[in-house]
Design an enzyme around this catalytic site. Sequence first.
Site, PDB file in Angstrom:
ATOM      1  N   TYR A 112      -4.809 -43.085  -6.462  1.00  0.00           N
ATOM      2  CA  TYR A 112      -4.846 -44.441  -5.910  1.00  0.00           C
ATOM      3  C   TYR A 112      -4.809 -44.404  -4.376  1.00  0.00           C
ATOM      4  O   TYR A 112      -5.581 -45.099  -3.712  1.00  0.00           O
ATOM      5  CB  TYR A 112      -3.665 -45.234  -6.454  1.00  0.00           C
ATOM      6  CG  TYR A 112      -3.565 -46.661  -5.983  1.00  0.00           C
ATOM      7  CD1 TYR A 112      -4.389 -47.654  -6.514  1.00  0.00           C
ATOM      8  CD2 TYR A 112      -2.619 -47.027  -5.025  1.00  0.00           C
ATOM      9  CE1 TYR A 112      -4.280 -48.969  -6.089  1.00  0.00           C
ATOM     10  CE2 TYR A 112      -2.502 -48.341  -4.598  1.00  0.00           C
ATOM     11  CZ  TYR A 112      -3.338 -49.312  -5.133  1.00  0.00           C
ATOM     12  OH  TYR A 112      -3.228 -50.614  -4.714  1.00  0.00           O
ATOM     13  N   LYS A 116      -7.688 -45.700  -1.814  1.00  0.00           N
ATOM     14  CA  LYS A 116      -7.399 -46.778  -0.874  1.00  0.00           C
ATOM     15  C   LYS A 116      -7.577 -46.324   0.586  1.00  0.00           C
ATOM     16  O   LYS A 116      -7.988 -47.110   1.439  1.00  0.00           O
ATOM     17  CB  LYS A 116      -5.986 -47.307  -1.097  1.00  0.00           C
ATOM     18  CG  LYS A 116      -5.833 -48.139  -2.365  1.00  0.00           C
ATOM     19  CD  LYS A 116      -6.778 -49.323  -2.387  1.00  0.00           C
ATOM     20  CE  LYS A 116      -6.454 -50.303  -3.475  1.00  0.00           C
ATOM     21  NZ  LYS A 116      -7.400 -51.448  -3.510  1.00  0.00           N
TER      22      LYS A 116
END
Length: 251
Positions: A112, A116
């Site tokens: 993640y 990001k």
Amino acid sequence: MGTLDGRVCIITGAGRGIDGAKRLVDEAIGAFGDLHVLVNNAGILRDRVLVNMTEAEWDAVMTVHLKGHFCPTRHAAAYWREQTKVDKEVRASIINTSSTSGVLGNAGQTNYGAAKAGIAAFSTICAMELNRYGVRSNAITPMARTRLTEQTPGLEDLVKAPQDAGVFDTWDPANISPMIAYLATTDCPFTGETFFVQGDLVARYQPYILAETISNRGERWTVERLIGEGPSVSAGDDRRGGPSELASVPR
């Protein structure tokens, strides 16, 4: 919504790859006659410490986040470029959704966080490339109560709404939308920036910059010399960044 009298164009299945994203852009333009703003907000979680993470968990997060930002942006950008070719003025805005897990880091979220961080870089480079077409690109790292943050280790209890309705709800997701709307406005001056947004706070991130420097005075470095001089580029106790950076945000 107000200027469109509340009209909404619902397009199902548009998140399925590059062709679905093109249909999303084309049908939105067909429904409303033009395209002024693109907000990329696709996301999932597959949290796992690195040594336990599967390839499928890595790939799923990269596909939804990074590809989910690339695909609609690719087709929106192509549309805006074609508009400039016929001498139509474009004043458009892209708002991308990054995360503190990406720009500051968060243990247990290598997939993640990497996605990001990639989105923040993607947004910056979009600003560089699309400026010539009248398109601005910015990113936000929102902190709010969502299904994602409610699943994030360490945040489950923190994001709960206050029991007292008179207390300002810092984690209310409605706190994020005004900044997104502002970045979408025609006269907003920002492009290539990333903003932290939570509750009543907005903070601009300082981009990567070069800091401490050493030079070997026109000669290639050797490992031996770097062993001796390399530690001098350390910021020591003055180093900033990482999750502790959030503590520096005024409350």
